[in-house]
Motif scaffolding. Structure first.
Motif, PDB file in Angstrom:
ATOM      1  N   PHE A 134       2.765  14.470  -1.940  1.00  0.00           N
ATOM      2  CA  PHE A 134       1.742  13.681  -1.263  1.00  0.00           C
ATOM      3  C   PHE A 134       2.349  12.657  -0.311  1.00  0.00           C
ATOM      4  O   PHE A 134       1.628  11.867   0.297  1.00  0.00           O
ATOM      5  N   ASP A 135       3.681  12.662  -0.209  1.00  0.00           N
ATOM      6  CA  ASP A 135       4.405  11.783   0.714  1.00  0.00           C
ATOM      7  C   ASP A 135       4.040  10.315   0.503  1.00  0.00           C
ATOM      8  O   ASP A 135       3.721   9.582   1.442  1.00  0.00           O
ATOM      9  N   GLU A 136       4.103   9.903  -0.753  1.00  0.00           N
ATOM     10  CA  GLU A 136       3.805   8.514  -1.084  1.00  0.00           C
ATOM     11  C   GLU A 136       4.958   7.597  -0.658  1.00  0.00           C
ATOM     12  O   GLU A 136       6.127   7.927  -0.834  1.00  0.00           O
ATOM     13  N   ASP A 137       4.614   6.445  -0.106  1.00  0.00           N
ATOM     14  CA  ASP A 137       5.589   5.383   0.162  1.00  0.00           C
ATOM     15  C   ASP A 137       5.646   4.494  -1.069  1.00  0.00           C
ATOM     16  O   ASP A 137       4.727   3.701  -1.304  1.00  0.00           O
ATOM     17  N   VAL A 138       6.704   4.600  -1.849  1.00  0.00           N
ATOM     18  CA  VAL A 138       6.773   3.890  -3.118  1.00  0.00           C
ATOM     19  C   VAL A 138       7.906   2.876  -3.084  1.00  0.00           C
ATOM     20  O   VAL A 138       9.073   3.227  -2.850  1.00  0.00           O
ATOM     21  N   ILE A 139       7.559   1.628  -3.300  1.00  0.00           N
ATOM     22  CA  ILE A 139       8.556   0.563  -3.433  1.00  0.00           C
ATOM     23  C   ILE A 139       8.948   0.470  -4.901  1.00  0.00           C
ATOM     24  O   ILE A 139       8.090   0.336  -5.774  1.00  0.00           O
ATOM     25  N   SER A 140      10.240   0.533  -5.159  1.00  0.00           N
ATOM     26  CA  SER A 140      10.701   0.482  -6.542  1.00  0.00           C
ATOM     27  C   SER A 140      11.212  -0.902  -6.945  1.00  0.00           C
ATOM     28  O   SER A 140      11.399  -1.150  -8.139  1.00  0.00           O
ATOM     29  N   TYR A 141      11.417  -1.798  -5.986  1.00  0.00           N
ATOM     30  CA  TYR A 141      11.931  -3.128  -6.310  1.00  0.00           C
ATOM     31  C   TYR A 141      11.745  -4.031  -5.103  1.00  0.00           C
ATOM     32  O   TYR A 141      11.960  -3.609  -3.952  1.00  0.00           O
ATOM     33  N   SER A 142      11.334  -5.268  -5.349  1.00  0.00           N
ATOM     34  CA  SER A 142      11.225  -6.265  -4.283  1.00  0.00           C
ATOM     35  C   SER A 142      11.750  -7.605  -4.766  1.00  0.00           C
ATOM     36  O   SER A 142      11.610  -7.951  -5.951  1.00  0.00           O
ATOM     37  N   ALA A 143      12.329  -8.347  -3.846  1.00  0.00           N
ATOM     38  CA  ALA A 143      12.743  -9.728  -4.099  1.00  0.00           C
ATOM     39  C   ALA A 143      12.735 -10.442  -2.758  1.00  0.00           C
ATOM     40  O   ALA A 143      12.568  -9.816  -1.702  1.00  0.00           O
ATOM     41  N   ASN A 144      12.925 -11.741  -2.776  1.00  0.00           N
ATOM     42  CA  ASN A 144      12.927 -12.496  -1.529  1.00  0.00           C
ATOM     43  C   ASN A 144      14.274 -12.410  -0.842  1.00  0.00           C
ATOM     44  O   ASN A 144      15.320 -12.474  -1.495  1.00  0.00           O
ATOM     45  N   ALA A 145      14.235 -12.256   0.476  1.00  0.00           N
ATOM     46  CA  ALA A 145      15.463 -12.236   1.251  1.00  0.00           C
ATOM     47  C   ALA A 145      16.194 -13.554   1.033  1.00  0.00           C
ATOM     48  O   ALA A 145      15.598 -14.632   1.166  1.00  0.00           O
ATOM     49  N   TYR A 175      12.629  -8.285   0.734  1.00  0.00           N
ATOM     50  CA  TYR A 175      13.364  -7.045   0.941  1.00  0.00           C
ATOM     51  C   TYR A 175      12.996  -6.115  -0.214  1.00  0.00           C
ATOM     52  O   TYR A 175      12.716  -6.562  -1.328  1.00  0.00           O
ATOM     53  N   SER A 176      12.984  -4.818   0.050  1.00  0.00           N
ATOM     54  CA  SER A 176      12.504  -3.860  -0.946  1.00  0.00           C
ATOM     55  C   SER A 176      13.328  -2.594  -0.919  1.00  0.00           C
ATOM     56  O   SER A 176      13.833  -2.172   0.135  1.00  0.00           O
ATOM     57  N   PHE A 177      13.453  -1.974  -2.088  1.00  0.00           N
ATOM     58  CA  PHE A 177      13.997  -0.627  -2.216  1.00  0.00           C
ATOM     59  C   PHE A 177      12.849   0.366  -2.097  1.00  0.00           C
ATOM     60  O   PHE A 177      11.809   0.197  -2.743  1.00  0.00           O
ATOM     61  N   LEU A 178      13.045   1.404  -1.304  1.00  0.00           N
ATOM     62  CA  LEU A 178      12.040   2.447  -1.149  1.00  0.00           C
ATOM     63  C   LEU A 178      12.544   3.752  -1.742  1.00  0.00           C
ATOM     64  O   LEU A 178      13.703   4.139  -1.527  1.00  0.00           O
ATOM     65  N   LYS A 195       0.825  -1.189   0.000  1.00  0.00           N
ATOM     66  CA  LYS A 195       0.000   0.000   0.000  1.00  0.00           C
ATOM     67  C   LYS A 195       0.864   1.245   0.000  1.00  0.00           C
ATOM     68  O   LYS A 195       1.941   1.288   0.586  1.00  0.00           O
ATOM     69  N   SER A 196       0.358   2.276  -0.668  1.00  0.00           N
ATOM     70  CA  SER A 196       1.010   3.576  -0.610  1.00  0.00           C
ATOM     71  C   SER A 196       0.333   4.408   0.459  1.00  0.00           C
ATOM     72  O   SER A 196      -0.807   4.143   0.866  1.00  0.00           O
ATOM     73  N   ARG A 197       1.001   5.450   0.938  1.00  0.00           N
ATOM     74  CA  ARG A 197       0.528   6.175   2.108  1.00  0.00           C
ATOM     75  C   ARG A 197      -0.747   6.942   1.824  1.00  0.00           C
ATOM     76  O   ARG A 197      -1.602   7.116   2.675  1.00  0.00           O
ATOM     77  N   THR A 198      -0.908   7.449   0.617  1.00  0.00           N
ATOM     78  CA  THR A 198      -2.127   8.165   0.276  1.00  0.00           C
ATOM     79  C   THR A 198      -2.933   7.335  -0.689  1.00  0.00           C
ATOM     80  O   THR A 198      -2.427   6.502  -1.410  1.00  0.00           O
ATOM     81  N   GLY A 199      -4.214   7.576  -0.724  1.00  0.00           N
ATOM     82  CA  GLY A 199      -5.094   6.766  -1.537  1.00  0.00           C
ATOM     83  C   GLY A 199      -5.564   7.460  -2.785  1.00  0.00           C
ATOM     84  O   GLY A 199      -5.069   8.515  -3.185  1.00  0.00           O
ATOM     85  N   THR A 200      -6.604   6.882  -3.382  1.00  0.00           N
ATOM     86  CA  THR A 200      -7.122   7.404  -4.639  1.00  0.00           C
ATOM     87  C   THR A 200      -7.718   8.785  -4.467  1.00  0.00           C
ATOM     88  O   THR A 200      -7.683   9.609  -5.375  1.00  0.00           O
ATOM     89  N   SER A 201      -8.266   9.083  -3.282  1.00  0.00           N
ATOM     90  CA  SER A 201      -8.946  10.363  -3.092  1.00  0.00           C
ATOM     91  C   SER A 201      -8.020  11.542  -3.308  1.00  0.00           C
ATOM     92  O   SER A 201      -8.403  12.556  -3.906  1.00  0.00           O
ATOM     93  N   SER A 202      -6.759  11.455  -2.819  1.00  0.00           N
ATOM     94  CA  SER A 202      -5.823  12.567  -3.004  1.00  0.00           C
ATOM     95  C   SER A 202      -5.471  12.746  -4.466  1.00  0.00           C
ATOM     96  O   SER A 202      -5.308  13.868  -4.945  1.00  0.00           O
ATOM     97  N   THR A 203      -5.374  11.635  -5.195  1.00  0.00           N
ATOM     98  CA  THR A 203      -5.078  11.722  -6.621  1.00  0.00           C
ATOM     99  C   THR A 203      -6.220  12.385  -7.375  1.00  0.00           C
ATOM    100  O   THR A 203      -6.008  13.271  -8.201  1.00  0.00           O
TER     101      THR A 203
END
Length: 814
Positions: free
Chosen positions: A773-784, A797-800, A2-10
């Motif tokens: 909007f201070d979005e929490d955006v993951i740019s990459y994920s893989a398994n530890a 593990y993820s890049f933020l 999930k990102s910190r802000t939702g559809t309403s802010s967009t």
């Protein structure tokens, strides 16, 4: 995710922008076109952006400065269907959903060029962007004029050149939340009556935007220094020579990585945090909160050197361009690649790369009736790469057996595996393109490029100690080789006359004649070598229709390819070599103006079929296996342009739709959910799924919709220029997990940036905000690593990306 802000802010933001546009458009009538013509060199010849039969986005140097674009990742917010992310061991650039994954052996599907010189290795994408004349982004294969390794597109960075008058600028900025300080500027002007010079510089210090709670440090902290010098000499009216030399260093401590997901192991009914705590691991959290816990030293020290010499000569009405280039980089880094505070293993990497190239182009003068271009290109490179996987003496792997895991030998602690990879390549090509004006409204473009390339590579994998000394005892080495094969899925390693052991007894296996059997007789060993010779012809055919209104319509068919090669890091010996990547691309385009020339709209429909798309996926342990997806389809629609809403407001916009599908990809690496459910095929006999079908699936980083909108406002107020720039980018949901785990789907999000400035001829002050909007955006994920293979958990593990920031900027001009 999930990102910190939702559809309403967009929705609120887009509605507000709609109101601003409507009110701005109603301000005053416009008697003459207000848009300035954008000149680009996407066709290797200066042309208006609206006359190029390619889907192109262009940003001026002024826009790059005002938007705070400092690297290619920042650039993606302004270009539809462009994506960049940094991973644990690589950097990935993608266009229209196509890019290259984690492998230092990969060249890129998106070619990056600086002043005409190819910068296609992944590590080069981390270099800063500063003091630019403009940036051009060309979507779709560009093989005819730009060469191989542009099978999905090309990015051209054009640096600023010396000016006719003496001028300079110094800009300093300070970001308040993370104490980021940046100083950049340039000095430019004539040195003699026919020689101009320019020197540009950039310095940056950044404390980092994450907290390592285990070390009590801010990470990733960074120090960048870049200096570029350019000389422009015109000894005669027909000859111009431009030299550019540049040095970039960027040193980073820590990484923008944290554990973001930790699902229970069906076998132990516990998560990774709980299981590792049973073997004395310090606790860690698995929340997406910009808090991380690692214990080993983490650093990445990088240096890039480049030299470019460009010659332009007017040869009796024929423009001759010769470009000589050298690009070299080296880096040294250490990764705490278990990604948490427990001690399992570290990974040390270093690489050196040197490339030289020469291109000579001949083209018709701009006034010629027949437009044509032809040329010859040569490139050679040498690459050395090594890594050292180290198992510290206090590793948690030894007591794993108390949890039901494998009983590892005591010698495992304090050992390691070292890889050494060397590769070289020589490539040359002939290319040409001609435009035939069939009548006043119809033109036909025909082009093609023939490329020949040879590559050679070697890779050696050895059992070593923590100081990288070869372990010479054959019994210990063979014992360790068996353990590494079990834990890290390492096919085989080179050991000194190592013998196959029966782990329970330590006895040497003998053949029927009583001779010792070499270790791993069913594998060719880790001393691998290979050679490749490739040749490819990549044609392009375009039909252009010029409307009397000035609009342009075009239809094109083109091909492209990315050369095959050899992988430095795969743990699977059978995947040492990978095949070349080919694309067959169709595109329909339409470019026109509206509102009396105050608006532009460019449309492009594309349908690209990739054969043997090069892929790299996590193997579940510590490696990434490379291979080729047999057939992949990408198709979609892109709309972009500009609109001068009034004398003071200009809007730039883009919208893209992307459909991506693996049509035939049966040998993808399974994700942990597939392994738990037993969906794949067991190829190594260990009872676990290894390979799974990806046919019919959508690829990583392929949002169905992306949109961007920029509003630039400027007005003279009492002799000062007041300006604002509001930038918005919206991305649809997309999977950012390298093995397409369904839990890796990132929700749609909106990135917003704002700049407010007051300036005159000599000074300026500005306020800048990013990620408003201070979005929490993951740019990459893989398994530890080892979380799934050893403990059975599904742990990410993820890049933020960087959260909300605000900065103040001051500029002095002279």
């Amino acid at each position: 995710m999930k990102s910190r802000t939702g559809t309403s802010s967009t929705v609120f933001a887009l509605s507000t922008l709609g109101c601003l546009i409507s009110s701005a458009y109603a301000q005053a009538p416009k008697e003459a076109p207000l848009l300035e013509e954008v000149i680009v060199t996407a066709a290797k010849i200066e042309k208006s952006l609206q006359d190029i039969p390619v889907s192109v986005s262009a940003l001026s140097g002024d826009k790059l400065d005002k938007a705070g674009i400092e690297d290619i990742e920042d650039l993606t917010a302004f270009v539809p269907n462009l994506h960049l992310t940094e991973t644990g061991i690589s950097t990935q650039l993608r266009m229209r959903g196509i890019g290259s994954g984690n492998s230092q052996g990969f060249e890129q599907s998106v070619g990056v060029f600086i002043d005409g010189i190819y910068h296609g290795r992944a590590q080069l994408f981390r270099a800063p962007i500063f003091d630019m004349e403009r940036v051009e982004v060309m979507r779709g294969p560009q093989s005819t004029l730009f060469g191989k390794n542009t099978s999905s597109g090309a990015v051209e960075l054009i640096t600023a050149k010396p000016t006719d008058e003496f001028t300079g600028r110094i800009t300093a900025s300070y970001e308040t939340e993370f104490a980021t300080t940046e100083v950049n500027g340039f000095l430019s002007g004539p040195l003699t009556n026919n020689l101009g010079g320019r020197i540009a510089f950039r310095f940056l210090e950044d404390d980092g935007y994450m907290i390592n709670t285990f070390k009590a440090t801010e990470e990733p902290s960074q120090e960048d220094t870049s200096v570029r010098a350019t000389l422009d000499w015109a000894p005669t009216d027909k000859l111009q020579i431009i030299y550019t030399g540049e040095v970039d260093t960027f040193d980073v401590v820590g990484r923008a990585i944290e554990i973001t997901r930790d699902d229970l192991s069906p076998q132990f009914n516990a998560d990774y945090r709980t299981l590792t705590s049973l073997i004395s691991s310090p606790p860690f959290d698995a929340e997406q909160d910009y808090l991380r816990q690692t214990n080993a030293d983490e650093f990445s020290d990088n240096e890039i050197n480049s030299h470019r010499l460009t010659l332009h000569y007017d040869w009796d009405g024929i423009d001759v361009t010769a470009i000589t280039g050298f690009v070299g980089f080296e880096y040294d880094e250490n990764c705490d690649c278990d990604f948490f505070s427990g001690t399992i293993f570290d990974l040390k990497l270093d690489e050196e790369y040197d490339q030289i190239s020469q291109e000579i182009r001949f083209s018709a003068a701009p006034t010629a009736e027949l437009e044509w271009i032809a040329g010859l290109f040569f490139q050679s490179y040498e690459q050395t790469f090594s890594d050292h996987l180290k198992i510290p003496t206090d590793t948690l792997l030894i007591p794993v057996g108390i949890l039901g895991g494998a009983p590892f030998p005591a010698s495992f602690a304090g050992s390691g595996v070292a890889r050494d990879f060397e590769a070289n390549s020589d490539a040359w090509s002939l290319f040409g393109q001609v435009t035939w004006e069939i009548d006043d409204n119809i033109r036909l473009e025909l082009g093609g490029r023939f490329t020949q390339e040879s590559k050679d590579a070697t890779r050696v994998i050895e059992i070593v100690d923590l100081e990288r000394n070869l372990i010479t005892d054959p019994i210990t080495a063979g014992e360790l080789a068996t353990a590494y094969k079990t834990v890290f899925k390492l096919d085989s390693v080179q050991t000194p006359q190592a013998l196959t052991l029966i782990p329970a007894t330590g006895e040497i296996q003998l053949d029927a004649n009583g001779n010792p059997i070499p270790f791993a007789p069913d594998h060719p060993g880790a001393n691998l070598s290979g050679s490749r010779d490739e040749s490819e012809f990549t044609p392009v055919v375009r039909l252009l229709f010029d409307f009397d209104s000035g609009a342009l319509a075009y239809a094109s068919y083109s091909t492209g390819y990315k050369s095959g090669g050899f992988d430095p890091r795969s743990n699977n010996n059978e995947r040492f070599e990978f095949e070349e990547e080919n694309v067959r691309a169709f595109e329909l385009g339409y470019k026109t103006t509206f509102d009396g020339g105050n608006g532009e709209i460019n449309l492009a429909y594309f349908r690209n079929t990739y054969l043997d798309l090069q892929v790299s996926q996590f193997d579940g342990a510590v490696g990434f296996n490379v291979g080729n997806a047999a057939k992949t389809l990408t198709q979609g629609l892109e709309i972009d342009g500009r609109w001068a809403l009034s004398e003071h407001i200009v809007a730039s916009y883009g919208l893209a739709y992307l459909n991506f599908e693996f049509l035939d990809f049966e040998d993808g690496n399974c994700n942990q959910i597939q392994i738990i459910n037993g969906e794949g095929r067991d190829t190594d006999g260990d009872g676990a799924s290894d390979l799974c079908s990806y046919t019919g699936k959508r690829g990583v980083y392929t949002p169905k919709y992306t949109a961007n909108l920029t509003l630039d406002y400027s007005r003279d107020i009492g002799g000062y220029e007041f300006s604002t720039s509001l930038d918005l980018q919206w991305q649809d949901e997309q999977n950012v997990h390298t093995n397409l785990d369904p839990n890796g789907v990132l929700d749609a999000y909106t990135m917003a940036g704002l700049r407010i400035a007051l300036e005159d001829e000599n000074w300026g002050v500005a306020f800048l905000g990013k990620n408003l909007f201070d979005e929490d955006v993951i740019s990459y994920s893989a398994n530890a690593p080892l979380s799934g293979t050893t403990f059975g958990t599904n742990t990410f593990y993820s890049f933020l990306r960087r959260p909300q920031t605000f900065a103040f900027e001051a500029t002095l001009r002279f």
